[in-house]
Design a protein around this motif. Structure first.
Motif, short mmCIF file in Angstrom:
data_model
loop_
_atom_site.label_atom_id
_atom_site.label_comp_id
_atom_site.label_asym_id
_atom_site.label_seq_id
_atom_site.Cartn_x
_atom_site.Cartn_y
_atom_site.Cartn_z
N GLY A 6 3.70 -8.52 6.97
CA GLY A 6 3.49 -8.66 5.66
C GLY A 6 3.17 -7.41 4.72
O GLY A 6 2.98 -7.57 3.48
N CYS A 7 2.76 -6.30 5.47
CA CYS A 7 2.37 -5.14 4.85
C CYS A 7 3.48 -3.94 4.45
O CYS A 7 4.23 -4.02 5.40
N VAL A 8 3.65 -3.80 3.49
CA VAL A 8 4.71 -2.86 2.81
C VAL A 8 4.23 -1.60 2.46
O VAL A 8 3.69 -1.48 1.72
N GLU A 9 4.94 -0.53 2.84
CA GLU A 9 4.64 0.86 2.50
C GLU A 9 5.63 1.43 1.29
O GLU A 9 6.77 0.97 1.33
N SER A 10 5.00 2.13 0.30
CA SER A 10 5.80 2.47 -0.72
C SER A 10 5.18 3.98 -1.16
O SER A 10 4.11 4.29 -0.78
N PRO A 11 6.19 4.79 -1.62
CA PRO A 11 5.60 6.10 -1.86
C PRO A 11 4.58 6.40 -3.05
O PRO A 11 4.78 5.73 -3.97
N PHE A 12 3.60 7.06 -2.67
CA PHE A 12 2.28 7.15 -3.66
C PHE A 12 2.96 7.93 -4.89
O PHE A 12 3.56 8.99 -4.71
N ASN A 13 2.49 7.53 -6.16
CA ASN A 13 2.85 8.24 -7.30
C ASN A 13 4.18 8.21 -7.74
O ASN A 13 4.74 9.09 -8.51
N ASP A 14 5.00 7.16 -7.08
CA ASP A 14 6.46 7.01 -7.51
C ASP A 14 6.74 5.78 -8.14
O ASP A 14 6.75 4.55 -7.47
N ALA A 48 0.94 -1.14 -0.04
CA ALA A 48 -0.10 -0.05 0.09
C ALA A 48 0.70 1.23 -0.02
O ALA A 48 2.05 1.16 -0.01
N PHE A 49 0.27 2.51 0.06
CA PHE A 49 1.18 3.74 -0.19
C PHE A 49 0.93 4.68 0.90
O PHE A 49 -0.17 4.74 1.69
N SER A 50 2.14 5.42 0.87
CA SER A 50 2.13 6.47 1.79
C SER A 50 1.05 7.45 1.81
O SER A 50 0.22 7.95 0.65
N GLY A 58 -9.05 1.88 6.04
CA GLY A 58 -9.98 1.33 7.17
C GLY A 58 -9.44 1.22 8.49
O GLY A 58 -8.18 1.19 8.57
N ARG A 59 -10.22 0.77 9.22
CA ARG A 59 -9.77 0.57 10.78
C ARG A 59 -9.80 -0.60 11.11
O ARG A 59 -9.43 -0.90 12.36
N THR A 60 -10.26 -1.73 10.66
CA THR A 60 -10.10 -3.09 10.93
C THR A 60 -8.81 -3.50 10.62
O THR A 60 -7.95 -2.75 10.17
N LEU A 61 -8.50 -4.48 11.37
CA LEU A 61 -7.09 -4.80 11.41
C LEU A 61 -6.14 -5.09 10.40
O LEU A 61 -5.18 -4.50 10.16
N GLY A 62 -6.78 -5.80 9.02
CA GLY A 62 -6.06 -5.86 7.86
C GLY A 62 -5.86 -4.36 7.25
O GLY A 62 -5.17 -4.20 6.75
N ALA A 63 -7.08 -3.78 7.21
CA ALA A 63 -7.06 -2.61 6.38
C ALA A 63 -6.28 -1.50 7.01
O ALA A 63 -5.49 -0.65 6.45
N LEU A 64 -6.25 -1.66 8.32
CA LEU A 64 -5.28 -0.88 9.16
C LEU A 64 -3.88 -0.73 8.98
O LEU A 64 -2.97 -0.31 8.82
N SER A 65 -3.68 -2.05 8.71
CA SER A 65 -2.16 -2.52 8.55
C SER A 65 -1.54 -2.05 7.10
O SER A 65 -0.61 -1.93 6.98
N CYS A 66 -2.47 -1.71 6.36
CA CYS A 66 -2.26 -1.20 4.79
C CYS A 66 -2.43 0.47 4.66
O CYS A 66 -2.61 1.05 3.81
N THR A 67 -2.59 1.10 6.02
CA THR A 67 -2.71 2.39 6.34
C THR A 67 -1.79 2.99 7.04
O THR A 67 -1.77 2.96 8.39
N PHE A 68 -0.62 3.50 6.42
CA PHE A 68 0.56 3.74 6.99
C PHE A 68 0.58 5.06 7.82
O PHE A 68 1.42 6.15 7.52
N SER A 69 -0.18 5.14 8.95
CA SER A 69 -0.32 6.48 9.54
C SER A 69 -0.01 6.05 11.12
O SER A 69 -0.73 5.31 11.60
N ALA A 71 1.07 -10.74 -2.78
CA ALA A 71 -0.27 -11.19 -3.03
C ALA A 71 -1.15 -9.94 -3.74
O ALA A 71 -1.62 -10.33 -5.01
N ALA A 72 -0.87 -9.00 -3.35
CA ALA A 72 -1.72 -7.86 -3.98
C ALA A 72 -1.06 -6.34 -3.80
O ALA A 72 -0.36 -6.32 -2.59
N VAL A 73 -1.58 -5.28 -4.51
CA VAL A 73 -1.32 -3.86 -4.17
C VAL A 73 -2.65 -3.63 -3.96
O VAL A 73 -3.51 -3.70 -5.07
N ILE A 74 -2.81 -2.54 -3.01
CA ILE A 74 -4.14 -1.86 -2.66
C ILE A 74 -3.98 -0.42 -3.01
O ILE A 74 -2.77 0.07 -2.27
N VAL A 75 -4.67 0.54 -3.35
CA VAL A 75 -4.32 1.76 -3.75
C VAL A 75 -5.78 2.55 -3.79
O VAL A 75 -6.79 2.04 -4.58
#
Length: 411
Positions: free
Chosen positions: A176-184, A145-147, A152-163, A197-201
Motif C-alpha cells: 500500500g505504499c505509493v511513490e510520487s515525484p517530489f515537487n510535482d 511518499a516521494f522520490s 528510515g530503515r525499519t520495515l514500515g519507514a523503509l517501505s516509504c523510502t523508494f530506493s 491514510a497519509a502522505v509523508i514528506v
C-alpha cells in the motif's frame, strides 16, 4: 604497517595502533575500515592518535550543540542519580515537562516518545492507519511518499523510502505504499485520492541530494491532503529544531502538517524521538495500541529539556539562519572556483554541493586527511551539517580545507 601509517597488519585483522582500523567485529554494512574517534569539544573531534578534525557532519546532524558540553553532562548525571529507567508503564517529570514544551510548539495535543527517527516515522505511519480505519473504515490504508525521500530503515519507514539500494534486499515490504515525484504538484493531484491514510514528506531531502520543497508543492500538499482526508506527516527528523534556520523547516515553505516527527538533535546525541499528534488523532487511540520500552526515558528527556531551551530560543535560531547564509555563500565560491561543481543545495546549516558522483569518495577522503569530516547525500552531493554552534571563523576554516580537498581530488 599500512601505507598511511595508521594500522598494523596481523593476518586478517589489524592491530589497534592507529586511528583507522579494519572492521572485524561490526556488520559488513559499515564498510571494511572505520575511523576511531576518542573525544570532542565544541565543533572538533579527536581520534585516538590525537589528530583533530573539524566536524561538518555532527554525527549525521545529531550533535547540534557540539561535543563536550558540561550542561548536558550535568543534566544527564543529575537525573541518573535519581532514575535511569521506568518504562512507559509510568511517567517521570522530565518526560512530562518535555511533552508540554513540544506540544506547545504547534497544533498538537500529544507526543509519543521513541528512540530514533525511523521509529518516529514508524509510529506516525501506525497512527495514520489507525486514524483512517477508525474514521473512514477499511480500504483507506495507502501511504504516499516521494522520490528520493528517506524515512528510515525499519520495515514500515523503509517501505516509504523508494530506493532499490535500501529496499530490494528486504522485500516483500509493507503493501500500500505509493511513490510520487517530489515537487510535482500535478502528479500529486493525479495520484492522491480517498484511499490514502497519509502522505509523508521531507521539506529538505536529507539523504536524497538535499532537494528543497517548493512553496507551490507545499500549497498542493495542504490542499489535496485535506480534500481527500489524508493526514499530512512531515518528517523533520533531520531538519527540525533550528537546523534549517527555523524551529521547523515546514514553517519556511508554508506547509501545514497534521503529524510531525523529530529525532536527531532532540537529546543532544542521546537516542530520543518524538511523534507529535493533533487532538483528532489522539482521541481515536485506545489503551495499549502502541508503546515503547525505552522511548522517553528520564535521562534522555532531562537532557532534551536543556537542548530544547537552547535550540528553540529565537535569537539562537536567527544566528543559525545567518551562519547558514554565510555557508551558502562560501559554497557558492567553491562552485565558481571548480567547474566540476554544480548547484549549492539545502537550507540553513544543512547544505550541500553537487559534485561528480565518481569523485565524491575521493573528495571526502582528501577532506578527512586534511582534518575535515563531511557527509554525502544521494549519489552526487557533498553534505555539510556542522553543529549549530559553529562559528563564522570555523565555517571559513572548514570551507578552506574543503577547497584544498577539491583541488586534490579534482585537480
Amino acid at each position: 604497517m599500512s601505507k598511511d601509517g595508521s594500522t598494523v597488519e596481523t593476518g586478517t585483522k589489524r592491530a589497534p595502533y592507529g586511528a583507522v582500523v579494519a572492521n572485524v567485529r561490526l556488520p559488513r554494512q559499515y564498510g571494511p575500515e572505520l575511523l576511531v574517534l576518542r573525544e570532542g569539544k565544541g565543533c572538533w573531534v579527536t581520534d585516538r592518535t590525537g589528530k583533530r578534525y573539524l566536524d561538518f557532519g555532527a554525527g549525521i546532524a545529531v550533535n547540534a550543540l557540539g561535543y563536550g558540553r558540561d550542561d548536558l553532562t550535568e543534566a544527564a548525571a543529575a537525573q541518573m542519580r535519581k532514575l535511569i529507567h521506568v518504562s512507559n508503564l509510568y511517567a517521570t517529570e522530565p518526560a512530562l515537562e518535555l511533552a508540554e514544551k513540544l506540544t506547545a510548539s504547534g497544533p498538537f495535543e500529544a507526543v509519543h516518545f521513541g528512540n530514533s527517527g525511523s521509529e518516529a516515522n514508524e509510529s506516525a505511519i501506525k497512527y495514520a492507519r489507525m486514524y483512517a480505519f477508525r474514521t473512514r473504515g477499511k480500504g483507506h490504508h495507502k501511504l504516499m511518499a516521494f522520490s528520493s525521500g528517506f524515512h528510515g530503515r525499519t520495515l514500515g519507514a523503509l517501505s516509504c523510502t523508494f530506493s532499490p539500494k535500501y529496499q530490494d534486499p528486504f522485500r516483500p515490504l509493507v503493501p500500500g505504499c505509493v511513490e510520487s515525484p517530489f515537487n510535482d504538484a500535478e502528479a500529486l493531484e493525479r495520484s492522491l485520492d480517498g484511499s490514502f491514510a497519509a502522505v509523508i514528506v521531507e521539506v529538505v531531502q536529507g539523504e536524497g541530494g538535499l532537494s528543497c520543497m517548493s512553496r507551490e508543492f507545499a500549497d498542493a500538499l495542504n490542499t489535496l491532503c485535506r480534500k481527500h482526508g489524508a493526514l499530512l506527516i512531515v518528517d523533520e527528523v533531520q531538519t527540525g529544531l533550528a537546523r534549517t534556520g527555523s524551529l521547523y523547516a515546514h514553517r519556511q515553505v508554508g506547509l501545514e502538517p497534521d503529524i510531525v516527527t523529530l529525532a536527531k538533535p532532540l537529546a543532544g546525541g542521546l537516542p530520543l524521538s518524538a511523534t507529535l499528534l493533533p487532538e483528532r488523532v489522539n482521541r481515536e487511540l485506545h489503551l495499549a495500541e502502541h508503546g515503547t520500552t525505552f522511548g522517553g526515558g528520564p535521562v534522555v528527556t532531562a537532557v532534551a529539556l536543556k537542548v530544547w531551551e537552547i535550540l528553540s530560543d529565537p535569537e539562537f535560531i536567527r544566528g543559525v539562519a545567518a551562519r547558514g547564509e554565510r555557508l551558502a555563500e562560501l559554497l557558492g565560491g567553491l562552485k565558481r572556483d571548480f567547474p566540476q561543481a554544480g548547484a549549492v543545495k539545502g537550507m540553513g546549516l544543512l547544505r550541500g554541493l553537487e559534485l561528480p558522483e565518481e569523485s565524491l569518495p575521493d573528495v571526502m577522503a582528501a577532506a578527512r586527511e586534511a582534518g575535515l569530516l563531511v557527509l554525502r547525500s544521494g549519489a552526487g552531493v557533498l553534505r555539510i551539517a556542522p553543529p549549530l554552534i559553529v562559528s563564522p571563523e570555523e565555517l571559513d576554516q572548514g570551507v578552506e580545507i574543503l577547497a584544498g580537498a577539491l583541488e586534490t581530488a579534482l585537480g
